[in-house]
Design a protein around this motif. Structure first.
Motif, PDB file in Angstrom:
ATOM      1  N   ALA A  12       7.954   1.791  11.333  1.00  0.00           N
ATOM      2  CA  ALA A  12       9.035   2.583  12.325  1.00  0.00           C
ATOM      3  C   ALA A  12       7.563   4.427  12.765  1.00  0.00           C
ATOM      4  O   ALA A  12       7.311   3.881  12.438  1.00  0.00           O
ATOM      5  CB  ALA A  12       9.709   3.337  11.953  1.00  0.00           C
ATOM      6  N   VAL A  13       8.519   4.620  13.328  1.00  0.00           N
ATOM      7  CA  VAL A  13       8.242   6.180  13.981  1.00  0.00           C
ATOM      8  C   VAL A  13       8.833   7.300  12.795  1.00  0.00           C
ATOM      9  O   VAL A  13       9.938   7.344  12.721  1.00  0.00           O
ATOM     10  CB  VAL A  13       8.553   6.920  15.348  1.00  0.00           C
ATOM     11  CG1 VAL A  13       8.122   8.001  14.838  1.00  0.00           C
ATOM     12  CG2 VAL A  13       7.838   5.809  16.599  1.00  0.00           C
TER      13      VAL A  13
ATOM     14  N   THR B 127       5.136  10.024  13.532  1.00  0.00           N
ATOM     15  CA  THR B 127       4.373   9.913  13.233  1.00  0.00           C
ATOM     16  C   THR B 127       4.401   8.178  13.003  1.00  0.00           C
ATOM     17  O   THR B 127       5.357   7.812  12.423  1.00  0.00           O
ATOM     18  CB  THR B 127       3.295  10.737  12.427  1.00  0.00           C
ATOM     19  OG1 THR B 127       2.256  10.236  12.080  1.00  0.00           O
ATOM     20  CG2 THR B 127       3.725  10.402  10.925  1.00  0.00           C
ATOM     21  N   GLN B 128       3.401   7.865  13.593  1.00  0.00           N
ATOM     22  CA  GLN B 128       3.542   6.192  13.777  1.00  0.00           C
ATOM     23  C   GLN B 128       3.315   5.578  12.028  1.00  0.00           C
ATOM     24  O   GLN B 128       2.296   6.093  12.009  1.00  0.00           O
ATOM     25  CB  GLN B 128       3.252   4.721  14.560  1.00  0.00           C
ATOM     26  CG  GLN B 128       3.075   3.459  14.574  1.00  0.00           C
ATOM     27  CD  GLN B 128       4.517   2.709  14.912  1.00  0.00           C
ATOM     28  OE1 GLN B 128       4.972   3.804  15.762  1.00  0.00           O
ATOM     29  NE2 GLN B 128       4.669   2.622  14.004  1.00  0.00           N
ATOM     30  N   VAL B 129       4.107   5.441  11.462  1.00  0.00           N
ATOM     31  CA  VAL B 129       3.593   4.022  10.484  1.00  0.00           C
ATOM     32  C   VAL B 129       3.710   2.641  10.617  1.00  0.00           C
ATOM     33  O   VAL B 129       4.974   1.775  10.515  1.00  0.00           O
ATOM     34  CB  VAL B 129       4.476   4.429   8.975  1.00  0.00           C
ATOM     35  CG1 VAL B 129       3.725   3.479   7.719  1.00  0.00           C
ATOM     36  CG2 VAL B 129       4.149   6.129   8.874  1.00  0.00           C
TER      37      VAL B 129
ATOM     38  N   GLY C 223       0.988  -1.195  -0.263  1.00  0.00           N
ATOM     39  CA  GLY C 223       0.503   0.109   0.267  1.00  0.00           C
ATOM     40  C   GLY C 223       0.663   1.407   0.196  1.00  0.00           C
ATOM     41  O   GLY C 223       1.817   1.387   0.109  1.00  0.00           O
ATOM     42  N   SER C 224      -0.059   2.685  -0.172  1.00  0.00           N
ATOM     43  CA  SER C 224       0.648   3.742   0.202  1.00  0.00           C
ATOM     44  C   SER C 224       0.428   4.297   0.803  1.00  0.00           C
ATOM     45  O   SER C 224      -0.884   4.122   1.431  1.00  0.00           O
ATOM     46  CB  SER C 224       0.552   4.433  -1.666  1.00  0.00           C
ATOM     47  OG  SER C 224       0.758   3.367  -2.304  1.00  0.00           O
ATOM     48  N   LEU C 225       1.471   5.753   1.158  1.00  0.00           N
ATOM     49  CA  LEU C 225       0.441   6.144   2.468  1.00  0.00           C
ATOM     50  C   LEU C 225       1.404   7.593   2.212  1.00  0.00           C
ATOM     51  O   LEU C 225       2.539   7.796   1.296  1.00  0.00           O
ATOM     52  CB  LEU C 225       0.366   6.195   4.222  1.00  0.00           C
ATOM     53  CG  LEU C 225       0.949   4.972   4.696  1.00  0.00           C
ATOM     54  CD1 LEU C 225       1.291   5.188   5.910  1.00  0.00           C
ATOM     55  CD2 LEU C 225      -0.884   5.428   4.667  1.00  0.00           C
TER      56      LEU C 225
END
Length: 119
Positions: free
Chosen positions: A95-96, A113-115, A16-18
């Motif tokens: 990771a953060v 921000t947490q991913v 996926g993507s963010l």
């Protein structure tokens, strides 16, 4: 004084993507370097990507080997915002993610921000 605020993290499936954002408040004067770092569980902090703006507004970008071809760093000068487009995400990208700003006047960090990449 500059403050940085990250957003856009979350849970995403592998592949996926963010898109992460880092909004900067305050004035930023050239030259400067803005970067994304990450720290995964039990890992050392890793430089993900950097965008460098010189005194003449020349721009260059650099990426860590683990994200080359998948992540893209960019900035919007009008919105004073740094972005990290992350595609083809892998569980090891969990990771953060934190943004940083380096200027002649000093260095600044966001809170992170947490991913999480998981099925």
């Amino acid at each position: 004084q500059v403050q940085l605020m990250e957003s856009g993290g979350g849970l995403v499936q592998p592949g996926g993507s963010l898109r992460l954002s880092c909004a900067a408040s305050g004035s930023i004067f050239r030259p400067y370097i803005m970067s994304w770092y990450r720290q995964g569980p039990g890992k050392q902090r890793e430089l993900v990507a950097t965008i460098t703006v010189d005194s003449n507004s020349g721009v260059s970008t650099n990426y860590g080997d683990s994200v080359k071809g998948r992540f893209t760093i960019s900035r919007d000068n009008v919105k004073n915002t740094l972005y990290l487009q992350m595609n083809s995400l892998k569980p090891e990208d969990t990771a953060v993610y934190s943004c940083s700003l380096g200027t002649r006047g000093g260095g600044y960090w966001g809170q992170g921000t947490q991913v999480t990449v998981s099925s």
